[in-house]
Design a protein around this motif. Structure first.
Motif, PDB file in Angstrom:
ATOM      1  N   GLY A   1      12.316   7.462  41.031  1.00  0.00           N
ATOM      2  CA  GLY A   1      12.719   8.726  40.424  1.00  0.00           C
ATOM      3  C   GLY A   1      14.224   8.830  40.237  1.00  0.00           C
ATOM      4  O   GLY A   1      14.707   9.271  39.181  1.00  0.00           O
ATOM      5  N   LEU A   2      14.991   8.410  41.241  1.00  0.00           N
ATOM      6  CA  LEU A   2      16.451   8.485  41.157  1.00  0.00           C
ATOM      7  C   LEU A   2      16.987   7.543  40.083  1.00  0.00           C
ATOM      8  O   LEU A   2      17.885   7.919  39.316  1.00  0.00           O
ATOM      9  N   THR A   3      16.454   6.331  40.030  1.00  0.00           N
ATOM     10  CA  THR A   3      16.910   5.395  38.996  1.00  0.00           C
ATOM     11  C   THR A   3      16.482   5.862  37.607  1.00  0.00           C
ATOM     12  O   THR A   3      17.196   5.637  36.625  1.00  0.00           O
ATOM     13  N   SER A   4      15.333   6.518  37.522  1.00  0.00           N
ATOM     14  CA  SER A   4      14.879   7.062  36.237  1.00  0.00           C
ATOM     15  C   SER A   4      15.846   8.126  35.739  1.00  0.00           C
ATOM     16  O   SER A   4      16.213   8.151  34.560  1.00  0.00           O
ATOM     17  N   LEU A   5      16.265   9.026  36.625  1.00  0.00           N
ATOM     18  CA  LEU A   5      17.235  10.054  36.245  1.00  0.00           C
ATOM     19  C   LEU A   5      18.545   9.429  35.796  1.00  0.00           C
ATOM     20  O   LEU A   5      19.177   9.898  34.840  1.00  0.00           O
ATOM     21  N   GLU A   6      18.953   8.378  36.475  1.00  0.00           N
ATOM     22  CA  GLU A   6      20.212   7.718  36.130  1.00  0.00           C
ATOM     23  C   GLU A   6      20.133   7.063  34.757  1.00  0.00           C
ATOM     24  O   GLU A   6      21.086   7.119  33.975  1.00  0.00           O
ATOM     25  N   LEU A   7      18.999   6.464  34.440  1.00  0.00           N
ATOM     26  CA  LEU A   7      18.850   5.768  33.163  1.00  0.00           C
ATOM     27  C   LEU A   7      18.664   6.731  31.998  1.00  0.00           C
ATOM     28  O   LEU A   7      19.180   6.505  30.904  1.00  0.00           O
ATOM     29  N   VAL A   8      17.901   7.808  32.230  1.00  0.00           N
ATOM     30  CA  VAL A   8      17.615   8.737  31.137  1.00  0.00           C
ATOM     31  C   VAL A   8      18.804   9.662  30.861  1.00  0.00           C
ATOM     32  O   VAL A   8      18.853  10.334  29.831  1.00  0.00           O
ATOM     33  N   LYS A   9      19.769   9.653  31.770  1.00  0.00           N
ATOM     34  CA  LYS A   9      20.939  10.524  31.611  1.00  0.00           C
ATOM     35  C   LYS A   9      21.621  10.298  30.266  1.00  0.00           C
ATOM     36  O   LYS A   9      22.048  11.254  29.610  1.00  0.00           O
ATOM     37  N   THR A  10      21.720   9.060  29.830  1.00  0.00           N
ATOM     38  CA  THR A  10      22.418   8.755  28.569  1.00  0.00           C
ATOM     39  C   THR A  10      21.467   8.232  27.498  1.00  0.00           C
ATOM     40  O   THR A  10      21.895   7.536  26.569  1.00  0.00           O
TER      41      THR A  10
ATOM     42  N   ASN B   1      18.360  22.218  30.469  1.00  0.00           N
ATOM     43  CA  ASN B   1      19.404  21.431  29.804  1.00  0.00           C
ATOM     44  C   ASN B   1      20.250  22.300  28.876  1.00  0.00           C
ATOM     45  O   ASN B   1      21.475  22.156  28.810  1.00  0.00           O
ATOM     46  N   GLU B   2      19.586  23.209  28.164  1.00  0.00           N
ATOM     47  CA  GLU B   2      20.302  24.110  27.267  1.00  0.00           C
ATOM     48  C   GLU B   2      21.181  25.078  28.057  1.00  0.00           C
ATOM     49  O   GLU B   2      22.321  25.359  27.660  1.00  0.00           O
ATOM     50  N   TRP B   3      20.655  25.587  29.159  1.00  0.00           N
ATOM     51  CA  TRP B   3      21.412  26.551  29.973  1.00  0.00           C
ATOM     52  C   TRP B   3      22.648  25.907  30.599  1.00  0.00           C
ATOM     53  O   TRP B   3      23.743  26.477  30.578  1.00  0.00           O
TER      54      TRP B   3
ATOM     55  N   MET C   1      26.720  19.686  39.647  1.00  0.00           N
ATOM     56  CA  MET C   1      25.669  18.845  40.222  1.00  0.00           C
ATOM     57  C   MET C   1      24.581  18.551  39.193  1.00  0.00           C
ATOM     58  O   MET C   1      24.122  17.413  39.054  1.00  0.00           O
ATOM     59  N   LEU C   2      24.187  19.586  38.448  1.00  0.00           N
ATOM     60  CA  LEU C   2      23.165  19.406  37.422  1.00  0.00           C
ATOM     61  C   LEU C   2      23.652  18.482  36.308  1.00  0.00           C
ATOM     62  O   LEU C   2      22.882  17.672  35.770  1.00  0.00           O
ATOM     63  N   ILE C   3      24.931  18.597  35.959  1.00  0.00           N
ATOM     64  CA  ILE C   3      25.503  17.705  34.942  1.00  0.00           C
ATOM     65  C   ILE C   3      25.475  16.264  35.436  1.00  0.00           C
ATOM     66  O   ILE C   3      25.099  15.345  34.701  1.00  0.00           O
ATOM     67  N   ASN C   4      25.860  16.057  36.691  1.00  0.00           N
ATOM     68  CA  ASN C   4      25.872  14.701  37.243  1.00  0.00           C
ATOM     69  C   ASN C   4      24.472  14.102  37.325  1.00  0.00           C
ATOM     70  O   ASN C   4      24.309  12.873  37.244  1.00  0.00           O
TER      71      ASN C   4
ATOM     72  N   GLY D   1      22.280  14.727  35.082  1.00  0.00           N
ATOM     73  CA  GLY D   1      21.868  14.505  33.700  1.00  0.00           C
ATOM     74  C   GLY D   1      21.143  15.664  33.054  1.00  0.00           C
ATOM     75  O   GLY D   1      20.668  15.539  31.925  1.00  0.00           O
ATOM     76  N   PHE D   2      21.065  16.807  33.737  1.00  0.00           N
ATOM     77  CA  PHE D   2      20.365  17.957  33.162  1.00  0.00           C
ATOM     78  C   PHE D   2      21.322  18.763  32.283  1.00  0.00           C
ATOM     79  O   PHE D   2      21.703  19.897  32.593  1.00  0.00           O
ATOM     80  N   VAL D   3      21.683  18.132  31.181  1.00  0.00           N
ATOM     81  CA  VAL D   3      22.599  18.719  30.214  1.00  0.00           C
ATOM     82  C   VAL D   3      22.414  17.942  28.925  1.00  0.00           C
ATOM     83  O   VAL D   3      22.004  16.774  28.943  1.00  0.00           O
ATOM     84  N   GLU D   4      22.694  18.577  27.794  1.00  0.00           N
ATOM     85  CA  GLU D   4      22.535  17.888  26.516  1.00  0.00           C
ATOM     86  C   GLU D   4      23.634  16.836  26.340  1.00  0.00           C
ATOM     87  O   GLU D   4      24.732  16.970  26.871  1.00  0.00           O
TER      88      GLU D   4
END
Length: 283
Positions: free
Chosen positions: A99-108, A214-216, A244-247, A249-252
């Motif tokens: 899960g952590l690596t998935s978040l890291e990869l999908v971030k960009t 992500n929008e918020w 924290m949310l930006i880091n 990846g929960f941001v556009e």
């Protein structure tokens, strides 16, 4: 104690058609996963390696943990038949690392339409470890089956992309659009395959709320950047939460590129699933 061939075959004596089906399911999985994995790796791993040139370790760990979880479960299913298996502590740890690596990869991630393609991945990265942990703590085998079934979306997504790309069904659409359609469709189908009531609905709702999150976060980040007065009047804890949310990846992506200056969003990636407009938006 190792199971004998007689005992193994005996598990299917009550209903031979059902037994054959139960045996074929893991065999089909092994064949389909191996074939698609090798094809996918051969044709696309070079793209991923260039894109994640500074984060290759996350890519390799993500692939290894997901494949290991899936193969362990299917191998047990093939040897012992469908059973009420539960994840062990190693399986739970592996799922959280996945899960952590998935978040890291999908971030960009820029494939498809990032505003709609990234949330399905983000939802899976959050829900799978939670479901796996709940199965371990409360002893619910169905949740373990759900966690493993969600990994089958890798297979379904590639089959859906192949189907939409090489049949006249939606032939006029771009590869990026096909990718954006296939990912959430494959995830919902694989979750439904687990036969856990309401799981697909919960997943779809989670994807919807993550899209809004992500929008918020994007809106809040822009407000903090645009006005020093606003930034100085906001609680430090609020700023820390947004950061924290930006880091995570929960941001556009447009905002992520500005805030983090991520190299992955600056480099041009030659990828048929990345629309040209994505280059204009994020690098």
């Amino acid at each position: 104690m190792p199971i004998s061939m007689k005992d193994w075959l005996g598990t299917f004596e009550l209903s031979r058609p059902l037994g054959i089906t139960m045996l074929m399911h893991p065999l089909i999985f092994f064949f389909a996963f191996s074939f698609i994995f090798l094809y996918h790796t051969r044709h696309e791993i070079s793209i991923y390696q260039r894109k994640f040139h500074k984060r290759r370790i996350f890519l390799y760990i993500h692939i290894a943990t997901g494949a290991t979880e899936a193969f362990r479960y299917r191998l047990n299913e093939m040897l012992h038949g469908p059973s009420d298996t539960l994840p062990d502590s190693l399986g739970v740890l592996s799922c959280f690392i996945w899960g952590l690596t998935s978040l890291e990869l999908v971030k960009t991630l820029r494939r498809g339409d990032p505003r709609t393609t990234r949330p399905p991945y983000q939802a899976g990265a959050i829900l799978r470890p939670v479901v796996c942990l709940a199965s371990y703590v409360f002893g619910i085998p169905a949740l373990h089956r759900l966690s493993i079934s969600a990994l089958d979306s890798f297979i379904y997504a590639r089959l859906a992309i192949f189907f939409f790309a090489y049949t006249p069904y939606i032939r006029s659409y771009s590869s990026g659009t096909i990718y954006a359609i296939s990912i959430p469709l494959a995830a919902a189908l694989s979750i439904h395959e687990s036969q856990v009531p309401g799981a697909s609905i919960i997943y779809v709702l989670t994807v919807s709320y993550i899209t809004r999150l992500n929008e918020w976060v994007t809106h809040e980040s822009r407000c903090l950047r645009s006005s020093k007065e606003v930034s100085s009047s906001v609680s430090p804890y609020w700023k820390s939460t947004v950061l924290m949310l930006i880091n995570l990846g929960f941001v556009e992506l447009e905002e992520l590129r500005i805030v983090t200056r991520a190299k992955e969003l600056e480099n041009i990636v030659v990828d048929e699933y990345v629309p040209n407009k994505s280059m204009d938006l994020v690098g």
